[in-house]
Structures are given as structure tokens and as C-alpha cells.
Write a protein that holds these residues in place. Structure first.
Motif, mmCIF file in Angstrom:
data_model
loop_
_atom_site.group_PDB
_atom_site.id
_atom_site.type_symbol
_atom_site.label_atom_id
_atom_site.label_comp_id
_atom_site.label_asym_id
_atom_site.label_seq_id
_atom_site.Cartn_x
_atom_site.Cartn_y
_atom_site.Cartn_z
ATOM 1 N N GLU A 103 37.135 42.931 35.773
ATOM 2 C CA GLU A 103 36.658 41.786 35.007
ATOM 3 C C GLU A 103 36.723 40.536 35.864
ATOM 4 O O GLU A 103 37.606 40.397 36.707
ATOM 5 C CB GLU A 103 37.505 41.601 33.750
ATOM 6 N N GLY A 104 35.783 39.644 35.646
ATOM 7 C CA GLY A 104 35.753 38.387 36.374
ATOM 8 C C GLY A 104 34.337 38.037 36.787
ATOM 9 O O GLY A 104 33.397 38.780 36.532
ATOM 10 N N ARG A 105 34.213 36.895 37.417
ATOM 11 C CA ARG A 105 32.896 36.434 37.882
ATOM 12 C C ARG A 105 32.561 37.093 39.200
ATOM 13 O O ARG A 105 33.383 37.152 40.104
ATOM 14 C CB ARG A 105 32.919 34.927 38.082
ATOM 15 N N GLY A 106 31.325 37.536 39.315
ATOM 16 C CA GLY A 106 30.840 38.088 40.568
ATOM 17 C C GLY A 106 30.598 36.995 41.577
ATOM 18 O O GLY A 106 30.666 35.805 41.262
ATOM 19 N N GLY A 107 30.319 37.406 42.810
ATOM 20 C CA GLY A 107 30.001 36.441 43.858
ATOM 21 C C GLY A 107 28.784 35.619 43.473
ATOM 22 O O GLY A 107 27.896 36.091 42.760
ATOM 23 N N MET A 108 28.736 34.393 43.953
ATOM 24 C CA MET A 108 27.679 33.476 43.558
ATOM 25 C C MET A 108 26.281 34.056 43.766
ATOM 26 O O MET A 108 25.392 33.859 42.952
ATOM 27 C CB MET A 108 27.811 32.171 44.353
ATOM 28 N N PHE A 109 26.080 34.800 44.845
ATOM 29 C CA PHE A 109 24.758 35.333 45.151
ATOM 30 C C PHE A 109 24.620 36.809 44.825
ATOM 31 O O PHE A 109 23.564 37.394 45.011
ATOM 32 C CB PHE A 109 24.431 35.096 46.626
ATOM 33 N N SER A 110 25.669 37.431 44.345
ATOM 34 C CA SER A 110 25.642 38.850 44.038
ATOM 35 C C SER A 110 25.088 39.074 42.631
ATOM 36 O O SER A 110 25.332 38.287 41.724
ATOM 37 C CB SER A 110 27.058 39.428 44.153
ATOM 38 N N LEU A 111 24.337 40.155 42.469
ATOM 39 C CA LEU A 111 23.631 40.405 41.211
ATOM 40 C C LEU A 111 24.531 40.572 39.993
ATOM 41 O O LEU A 111 24.084 40.372 38.864
ATOM 42 C CB LEU A 111 22.729 41.632 41.346
ATOM 43 N N GLU A 112 25.792 40.948 40.176
ATOM 44 C CA GLU A 112 26.648 41.141 39.000
ATOM 45 C C GLU A 112 27.158 39.821 38.435
ATOM 46 O O GLU A 112 27.766 39.789 37.361
ATOM 47 C CB GLU A 112 27.805 42.102 39.304
ATOM 48 N N ASN A 113 26.905 38.713 39.137
ATOM 49 C CA ASN A 113 27.306 37.406 38.629
ATOM 50 C C ASN A 113 26.682 37.200 37.242
ATOM 51 O O ASN A 113 25.504 37.413 37.046
ATOM 52 C CB ASN A 113 26.857 36.302 39.582
ATOM 53 N N GLY A 114 27.499 36.831 36.279
ATOM 54 C CA GLY A 114 27.020 36.636 34.913
ATOM 55 C C GLY A 114 27.230 37.844 34.022
ATOM 56 O O GLY A 114 26.988 37.780 32.819
ATOM 57 N N GLU A 115 27.687 38.947 34.591
ATOM 58 C CA GLU A 115 27.932 40.169 33.812
ATOM 59 C C GLU A 115 29.337 40.193 33.216
ATOM 60 O O GLU A 115 29.655 41.069 32.430
ATOM 61 C CB GLU A 115 27.754 41.412 34.703
ATOM 62 N N GLY A 116 30.205 39.280 33.668
ATOM 63 C CA GLY A 116 31.603 39.308 33.235
ATOM 64 C C GLY A 116 32.408 40.338 34.017
ATOM 65 O O GLY A 116 33.555 40.598 33.712
ATOM 66 N N LEU A 117 31.781 40.906 35.033
ATOM 67 C CA LEU A 117 32.402 41.906 35.901
ATOM 68 C C LEU A 117 32.093 41.544 37.343
ATOM 69 O O LEU A 117 31.125 40.839 37.624
ATOM 70 C CB LEU A 117 31.836 43.304 35.611
ATOM 71 N N ARG A 118 32.912 42.059 38.252
ATOM 72 C CA ARG A 118 32.608 41.859 39.668
ATOM 73 C C ARG A 118 32.990 43.109 40.440
ATOM 74 O O ARG A 118 33.888 43.862 40.036
ATOM 75 C CB ARG A 118 33.316 40.639 40.222
ATOM 76 N N PHE A 119 32.273 43.324 41.529
ATOM 77 C CA PHE A 119 32.608 44.440 42.407
ATOM 78 C C PHE A 119 33.825 44.067 43.236
ATOM 79 O O PHE A 119 34.031 42.907 43.595
ATOM 80 C CB PHE A 119 31.435 44.771 43.336
ATOM 81 N N LEU A 120 34.644 45.052 43.530
ATOM 82 C CA LEU A 120 35.875 44.870 44.291
ATOM 83 C C LEU A 120 36.013 46.028 45.263
ATOM 84 O O LEU A 120 35.763 47.183 44.887
ATOM 85 C CB LEU A 120 37.075 44.847 43.333
ATOM 86 N N THR A 121 36.398 45.733 46.486
ATOM 87 C CA THR A 121 36.618 46.784 47.480
ATOM 88 C C THR A 121 38.091 47.150 47.516
ATOM 89 O O THR A 121 38.948 46.293 47.718
ATOM 90 C CB THR A 121 36.173 46.314 48.880
ATOM 91 N N ARG A 122 38.345 48.416 47.316
ATOM 92 C CA ARG A 122 39.679 48.985 47.523
ATOM 93 C C ARG A 122 39.542 49.902 48.734
ATOM 94 O O ARG A 122 38.430 50.182 49.181
ATOM 95 C CB ARG A 122 40.123 49.778 46.297
ATOM 96 N N SER A 123 40.634 50.401 49.249
ATOM 97 C CA SER A 123 40.514 51.292 50.405
ATOM 98 C C SER A 123 41.689 52.256 50.462
ATOM 99 O O SER A 123 42.710 52.059 49.809
ATOM 100 C CB SER A 123 40.447 50.477 51.698
ATOM 101 N N ARG A 124 41.467 53.299 51.236
ATOM 102 C CA ARG A 124 42.558 54.231 51.567
ATOM 103 C C ARG A 124 42.379 54.621 53.024
ATOM 104 O O ARG A 124 41.260 54.699 53.541
ATOM 105 C CB ARG A 124 42.537 55.468 50.678
ATOM 106 N N LEU A 125 43.483 54.816 53.709
ATOM 107 C CA LEU A 125 43.421 55.224 55.105
ATOM 108 C C LEU A 125 42.880 56.647 55.212
ATOM 109 O O LEU A 125 43.234 57.517 54.406
ATOM 110 C CB LEU A 125 44.805 55.180 55.744
ATOM 111 N N PHE A 126 42.025 56.875 56.208
ATOM 112 C CA PHE A 126 41.606 58.242 56.489
ATOM 113 C C PHE A 126 42.809 59.020 57.000
ATOM 114 O O PHE A 126 43.687 58.473 57.667
ATOM 115 C CB PHE A 126 40.512 58.267 57.561
ATOM 116 N N THR A 127 42.841 60.297 56.692
ATOM 117 C CA THR A 127 43.883 61.169 57.236
ATOM 118 C C THR A 127 43.596 61.406 58.716
ATOM 119 O O THR A 127 42.484 61.168 59.197
ATOM 120 C CB THR A 127 43.910 62.525 56.506
ATOM 121 N N ASP A 128 44.596 61.911 59.435
ATOM 122 C CA ASP A 128 44.397 62.238 60.848
ATOM 123 C C ASP A 128 43.271 63.260 61.007
ATOM 124 O O ASP A 128 42.477 63.171 61.946
ATOM 125 C CB ASP A 128 45.690 62.783 61.458
#
Length: 126
Positions: free
Chosen positions: A89-114
Motif C-alpha cells: 500500500e502507498g503511492r507509486g512513483g510519480m511517473f510510474s503507472l501504479e501512481n493513483g492506485e493506492g498501491l506501489r511496486f516494491l523490490t525485495r530480493s534474496r541472494l542466489f545460492t552458490d
């Protein structure tokens, strides 16, 4: 493990739903994560024809049919991780299409295994 089995970027089910909703409204989409200040540190979603991908930008893969690119400098920091694109939940980036949806994209990550890093290195994908 084959390198083709390793996705550098994936999307959560919630992100897929939002991507599909945005695609219905705007047509073909792409993502870009530049790592700049402010909005640039979030994954930004654009109509395919509204964003010029740089010659050096790195194509990480596709999520829900949308190509996902990253600036080369950011890729150097993130290449050892799998990016997981999520929605919160939250405001999307000013120029990103989800702005105004009440949602925003977020990057999470995990380390690759060996093992994953070895497979990616074997084909020059790391």
C-alpha cells in the motif's frame, strides 16, 4: 540445475494482478529500475512506447509479460540476487503507472545460492 531455470526477476501474485490491471488500461508494459534518488530507487512501470531503454541497460527477464530492465550500475550491486517484485500500500512513483492506485511496486530480493551463481556464471549470465 540449468541456468534457464533461474529467474533473475520474479513477481508475487499481488504484483501480477496489478501488472495485469495496468496492462488492460495502458497496453504493453515494461519496468525499469535505475537506482537514482527518490522515485528512481523503486521499480518503475511504463507503457512500452513511453520509455526509451538505454543501450547499456540490462534485461533481467520478464514478469507477467512485462520486460524488466535495470541500469548497469544498479545491476552490479544486485547481480548476486534474485529480485522479487511485490506490491504494498502507498503511492507509486510519480511517473510510474501504479501512481493513483493506492498501491506501489516494491523490490525485495534474496541472494542466489552458490549453485545458482555457478550455473549463471557457466553461461555468462552473472
Amino acid at each position: 540445475m540449468k541456468p534457464t531455470d533461474i529467474d533473475k526477476v520474479i513477481a508475487t501474485p499481488a504484483a501480477v494482478v496489478l501488472i495485469e490491471r495496468l496492462r488492460e488500461r495502458h497496453g504493453a508494459l515494461l519496468f525499469h529500475q535505475s537506482g537514482g534518488c527518490c522515485d528512481g530507487s523503486s521499480p518503475m512501470c511504463y507503457p512500452t512506447n513511453d520509455f526509451i531503454v538505454g543501450d547499456r541497460d540490462v534485461l533481467l527477464g520478464t514478469i507477467a509479460g512485462a520486460s524488466f530492465y535495470m541500469s548497469p550500475s544498479q545491476y552490479e550491486y544486485w547481480k548476486h540476487t534474485q529480485l522479487i517484485i511485490d506490491v504494498v500500500e502507498g503511492r507509486g512513483g510519480m511517473f510510474s503507472l501504479e501512481n493513483g492506485e493506492g498501491l506501489r511496486f516494491l523490490t525485495r530480493s534474496r541472494l542466489f545460492t552458490d549453485e545458482e551463481v555457478g550455473a549463471l556464471m557457466a553461461t555468462g549470465q552473472f
